[in-house]
Design a protein around this motif. Sequence first.
Motif: not given
Length: 733
Positions: A245-253, A258-261
Amino acid sequence: MGPTRAQFIQYAPAALAVAAAAAGPWSALAAGAAGTGAWAIHASAPALRSLIACGITATGCGIAAHQVLASGMNPLFALGLAIPAGAAALAHHRNLAGELLPALPTTTTAAAEAGQSSQAQVITAYWMEFISGPTQTEGRKLIQADAVLAHLGLDVGDEYMSFTGIITLPQGQQVRVKPADIASVYGIPASQVEMGDPKHYAPNALPVTVHLRKAPEQPQIAAGIPTTVEELWAAHVAIPDGAMPGTALTLTRYDGPLDWEGIATRERKAIGAVNLQDLAGNLDLSSIQIALAPTDKPSQMGVRVMKEHALMHGTMLSDVVDELAMDSRGYVRLGTYINANAALVPLAQPGSGARHLYLVGGSRSGKSGILEQILLSAHKSRIAVILASPQAGTIAGAGLAAYCGDGLDEAMGALRLAYAVMLDREARYRTPRFPFTDPLIEFILDEAHMLLLASSQYHLEAKAIVEQLTRRSLKRGIGVVLATQTPLAEDLGNSTVIRSQLLIGGGAVFLRCAKGQGSLVGTNAVEGAEGIDLSMIPPQWPGQYAKIADRDMSGLDTEAAARPEDGTFGLGYLLTPGSQAVQFRSLHLDVAPVSLAGSLPPVKVEDCEAWRHREAIMRTPMVDQRGKNLIGSLADLLTKAEQGPPSAAQQGQPAGPQQAHAHPASSTGSAGGDGRELLKPRILELLRSGSSPMTAETIARKLGTSVKHVRPRLSELKGRDEVINENTLWRAA
């Protein structure tokens, strides 16, 4: 009394619609007058728009009806044109149903004089009419007289409408108005009324918030069809009930859904322990497709989603042979991390001593394979090994050990030997700094629960020895590798000392455990591994059942070899000092580790008093009959070893197999020359019936005789090529 503003807005269009068929073009003037009046009384924008539309429709219908009558057509056609005008009036009435409260009472003069807007006047009128008074209707019972709504504030938008205020009473009175009372007055659900907790406010002044019309909830992103990964995260993971909860996601790849970081960040707050199963459920994935990587910041967590697990194909043991020996920092390679980096564990710390290792893994999890790797790494690093294996014949690389206690009694003997060597080194090296003139020693105890469980006959003695070993051995160059099937406290004899000393003094490997036994939360909490449930590591990779169903039915292929994709052997978490547990996989044993040992013989323990008297020491219990008072010095241990083990009568116990084996002098095998000659067939029978090679000491104990009588007989049998000696382990030819 004339009509109220609300009544004018509601019923003026209806009058226009009725008059449209007869008034003709003059209805346009009437519509204009109605619109001007609505504007003059400060009608809201939606109501004004609806009123103007209704007036235009009525005007058009009136003009058309006038033309029909003027042309001499059937009057029924002109009457039919009144239908659209009536429909417009009905539509206007329905539009106002969502804009204004139904059947609003007349606005009070005090509210009008206060300069309130039309909505505020309506809200105040309802409050005074039904809740606080003074009552405007005879016979009406107020909810709580004098409970005034003060500091009224409005929050109005196109799709929502709410108001706030403070229910205020004279000093000394207490607010008795309930959310259900307010909800009944304004015709809304009680869940849309929020009142302050009386414990935190004065009893005569409570804040209240009333949502007259709530904005519609935003539609959730459909599982499996997200518009973006960030939106999927925000909709399911970052919400209060989500895994983070309360987090935000920043993609790096990003290479597909079904294939990400990415990096999950929580603003100025630690993320804490994350339940991997909850996270997998939020993202509609299986737990094996997700890996977490803690960062240096507690407010950030690395996240990786995989269509195919990065460790599914494994790292071959034969490909990294050069990395198995200990480096200058004391580390050896144990496997590969989820990010493809080498997974290293310390066996020693330069200038300080040895290091411990805590290994947890259930049946078919890959625990034995890791122990074989450690044996090979110790051999290549020239570290002596004392191996204790209560479950006989389970370690294939036992031949690389300086001594192997194979079987329950023999394993207890090996544990006593390791403790005696530590006492010997303590007697020879009084200073805390170990000078490393003697070799490093790894004491490996497999299936430790077989000795440490409360039900074991060796429970008290084994627990006392292991506690002292884990506390005192590192500075003396002796590390403890302890393996159990579960992380539960009972597997360690319910000793918090053993667990804490193992984790403080080295690393830990956590592999798959049985369901209900793999939780490291609560009383079994391990710092750095919070929230991990080892039972959730699957025994097979996704899609493996389909491969099994499509099996070859032509017969058993004796040349086939297991591949990393055939199971999740060795998949788990590695915890090294000062870090968080990270997912890794041990090396895949594509070749037997012992085959990579080369021609070097096993490293031997130094020639010392403890090693020279090892036969007597391994037969000597080191605690009293109550399991207390562990022997604490080498001199006391040697004195007790010279006295021999206590008899069954001295112990107050009936004689049993263990006591009988403890008195080699009573054996017929040592009665004389003929008796010694009879040892040969007994030795051959024992070696041929045994499932694994044995040391001379093990053979002597199993036959109930002395090793000094067994060694010559073994040499004679070896001269006849009836037995074979491989690294001090004897087997039948």
